[in-house]
Each structure stands twice: as structure tokens, then as C-alpha cells.
Design a protein around this motif. Structure first.
Motif, mmCIF file in Angstrom:
data_model
loop_
_atom_site.group_PDB
_atom_site.id
_atom_site.type_symbol
_atom_site.label_atom_id
_atom_site.label_comp_id
_atom_site.label_asym_id
_atom_site.label_seq_id
_atom_site.Cartn_x
_atom_site.Cartn_y
_atom_site.Cartn_z
ATOM 1 N N HIS A 1 -6.172 3.340 0.582
ATOM 2 C CA HIS A 1 -5.872 3.566 1.998
ATOM 3 C C HIS A 1 -6.602 4.872 2.303
ATOM 4 N N HIS B 1 -3.964 1.032 8.484
ATOM 5 C CA HIS B 1 -4.518 0.794 7.158
ATOM 6 C C HIS B 1 -6.007 0.473 7.218
ATOM 7 N N PHE C 1 0.230 4.375 0.718
ATOM 8 C CA PHE C 1 0.141 5.267 1.869
ATOM 9 C C PHE C 1 0.656 4.608 3.148
ATOM 10 N N CYS C 2 0.576 3.281 3.265
ATOM 11 C CA CYS C 2 1.252 2.613 4.388
ATOM 12 C C CYS C 2 2.760 2.853 4.299
ATOM 13 N N CYS D 1 0.843 -1.204 0.000
ATOM 14 C CA CYS D 1 0.000 0.000 0.000
ATOM 15 C C CYS D 1 0.875 1.250 0.000
HETATM 16 ZN ZN ZN Z 1 -2.318 1.325 3.685
#
Ligand code: ZN
Ligand code: 5GP
Length: 121
Positions: A105, A56, A16-17, A14
Motif C-alpha cells: 500500500h 489503496h 495499511f488499509c 491490506c
Molecule cells: Zn491498502
């Protein structure tokens, strides 16, 4: 808020993670225990900041079910004050394909610094 550790359950695939973990750089403008705010790479207004939960979740409804949306809105308002958006601002959760969501996300768009049209495109 869940007692589950918010920073140790990232999805390595992910985007944004990976920003939360610091693996991908971002221009961070504010943080709190549950959320991070950073400038959008492709701004649609003079101020365009994304506010995301550290934990998340795929979309705003999932984050709400985890009790995590208040932290996003609170941090967005703090950024708005920092950025001098005293005439107002817009908050947007794009959700799903028809909602224009491309990153799965949860992220709250904070847009300001110009008059926002309505209805949005
Ligand atoms: Zn994420
Ligand atoms: P969505 O369309 O999913 O609601 O919004 C995703 C947003 O993430 C877009 O506004 C896009 O410009 C932004 N974005 C995509 N990749 C990156 C990135 O790597 N860094 C930053 N700061 N923003 C990104």
C-alpha cells in the motif's frame, strides 16, 4: 483526484488499509482529506513517519496515476515542520522487491533528525 470514494474501497487484507480504517492502531501525527501520517513501528531515524493515501494503491506510481501523490508530499512537509526538521529531511518511496518495499500500500517515508548518508543502503 478521482471522484471515487477514497474511504469505502479498502482491501481487508491490506495492513495499511486497516490502519486507515482504524482497525489497527497507529500513532497518527497528521491527516488531510487524502492522506494519513503515522509513526513507523521500527524507526530508522529520530523522526520516521509514514505518509499513506487513504485510497489503496500498490505503489507510488499507481497513486500518481490517481493524482494522489501531491497530498502525500504536502502532508509530509507539514509533519516535517511540526517535528522541527528545519535542517532538512528525506522522502523515500520504496517500490518493488529490489526497492525494499514490503507493504504493498503506497507509503512515503519521511526521515529526519539526523544526517542522512548517501548512497542509501
Ligand atoms: Zn491498502
Ligand atoms: P517498506 O519497506 O515497505 O518501504 O516500509 C514498510 C514500513 O512499514 C517499515 O518501515 C515498517 O517498519 C513499517 N510497518 C510495518 N508494519 C507496521 C505497523 O503495523 N505499524 C506501523 N506504524 N508501521 C509498520
Amino acid at each position: 483526484m478521482s471522484s471515487e470514494n477514497e474511504t469505502t474501497t479498502p482491501d481487508p487484507h491490506c495492513l495499511f488499509c486497516r490502519i486507515v480504517s482504524g482497525e489497527i492502531p497507529a500513532e497518527v501525527v497528521a491527516t488531510n482529506d487524502h492522506a494519513i501520517a503515522f509513526r513507523d513501528l521500527n524507526p530508522q531515524a529520530p523522526v520516521h513517519v509514514l505518509v499513506i493515501p487513504r485510497r489503496h494503491a500498490a505503489n507510488a506510481a499507481e497513486t500518481a496515476a490517481q493524482g494522489g501523490t501531491d497530498a502525500l508530499i504536502t502532508l509530509a512537509d507539514k509533519v516535517a515542520q511540526q517535528e522541527g526538521l528545519d535542517q532538512g529531511y528525506r522522502l523515500v518511496f520504496n517500490t518493488g522487491r529490489d526497492g525494499g518495499q514490503v507493504v504493498f500500500h503506497t507509503h512515503l517515508h519521511l526521515l529526519g533528525g539526523r544526517n542522512m548518508g548517501w548512497p542509501p543502503g
